[in-house]
Design a protein around this motif. Structure first.
Motif, mmCIF file in Angstrom:
data_model
loop_
_atom_site.group_PDB
_atom_site.id
_atom_site.type_symbol
_atom_site.label_atom_id
_atom_site.label_comp_id
_atom_site.label_asym_id
_atom_site.label_seq_id
_atom_site.Cartn_x
_atom_site.Cartn_y
_atom_site.Cartn_z
ATOM 1 N N LEU A 135 0.811 -1.213 0.000
ATOM 2 C CA LEU A 135 0.000 0.000 0.000
ATOM 3 C C LEU A 135 0.847 1.267 0.000
ATOM 4 C CD1 LEU A 135 -2.819 -1.213 2.399
ATOM 5 C CD2 LEU A 135 -2.988 -0.814 -0.077
ATOM 6 N N GLU B 237 1.524 1.296 -3.741
ATOM 7 C CA GLU B 237 0.265 1.314 -4.498
ATOM 8 C C GLU B 237 -0.898 1.526 -3.533
ATOM 9 O OE1 GLU B 237 -0.293 -2.193 -6.888
ATOM 10 O OE2 GLU B 237 1.796 -2.196 -7.521
ATOM 11 N N GLN C 6 -3.845 2.376 -3.763
ATOM 12 C CA GLN C 6 -5.183 1.958 -4.195
ATOM 13 C C GLN C 6 -5.275 0.467 -4.514
ATOM 14 O OE1 GLN C 6 -7.666 4.081 -3.798
ATOM 15 N NE2 GLN C 6 -6.090 5.486 -3.085
ATOM 16 N N ASN C 7 -4.251 -0.310 -4.167
ATOM 17 C CA ASN C 7 -4.250 -1.737 -4.478
ATOM 18 C C ASN C 7 -5.383 -2.423 -3.693
ATOM 19 O OD1 ASN C 7 -3.553 -4.636 -4.021
ATOM 20 N ND2 ASN C 7 -1.876 -4.112 -5.403
ATOM 21 N N HIS C 8 -6.419 -2.844 -4.416
ATOM 22 C CA HIS C 8 -7.606 -3.403 -3.752
ATOM 23 C C HIS C 8 -7.328 -4.730 -3.058
ATOM 24 C CE1 HIS C 8 -8.653 -6.543 -6.704
ATOM 25 N NE2 HIS C 8 -8.101 -5.738 -7.582
ATOM 26 N N LYS D 107 -5.622 -3.888 0.211
ATOM 27 C CA LYS D 107 -6.597 -3.264 1.118
ATOM 28 C C LYS D 107 -7.537 -4.308 1.700
ATOM 29 C CE LYS D 107 -7.096 1.450 -0.578
ATOM 30 N NZ LYS D 107 -8.042 2.400 -1.183
#
Length: 155
Positions: free
Chosen positions: A98, A101, A103-105, A108
């Motif tokens: 994170l 990245e 916004q790495n789903h 998350k």
């Protein structure tokens, strides 16, 4: 995310990838893809020792493997640590993804699952400790009552 962390691979598949890995290892050089596939299988095994071995291979790949696949290595290291109940380590690797990245789903979702599991296990642990304390308390009270009864009969 629970599908990913709970996925179990068949022993036959593990043996197939292990054979390929060992063959390349015997020849003196294991391809990064072969190593990753084997480590990925180990992380999806149902055995704790396989998860640990998967982490070792993935950590080696992180330091010496394909630079472009580092996120995948870190993600599956985090999954393995989650399965091993090393939640702090699992979160550390999630946060590493994170950080690069945000916004790495997948990272998350894994982070949420780790925190949810930690919280659930903490509540369960408190209930067990509370229940044990109650049992000890009742036991002490019962012993006290018995001692008092015995003392009263001797008077």
């Amino acid at each position: 995310m629970e599908d990913i962390v709970n996925e179990v691979i068949s022993p036959e598949d593990i043996m197939k990838f292990e054979a390929k890995y060992k063959k390349e290892e015997a020849l003196g050089e294991v391809d990064n893809i072969t190593a990753f596939e084997y480590a990925w299988c180990l992380v999806r095994s149902k055995y704790k020792n396989d998860w640990k071995k998967g982490v070792e291979i993935l950590e080696r790949l992180y330091h010496h493997g394909d630079k472009h696949a580092k996120r995948d290595y870190i993600f599956y290291i985090s999954v393995a640590h989650y399965k091993l109940k090393n939640y702090e380590e699992a979160l550390k690797f999630c946060h590493a993804i994170l950080h690069v990245e945000p916004q790495n789903h997948q990272a998350k979702d894994l982070e949420k699952l780790i925190k949810k599991t930690e919280k659930k296990e903490a509540v369960t642990g408190m209930a067990v400790v509370g229940g044990a304390s109650l049992v000890v308390g009742v036991g002490v009270a019962a012993i006290g009552a018995i001692v008092a009864a015995v003392a009263a009969t001797r008077k």
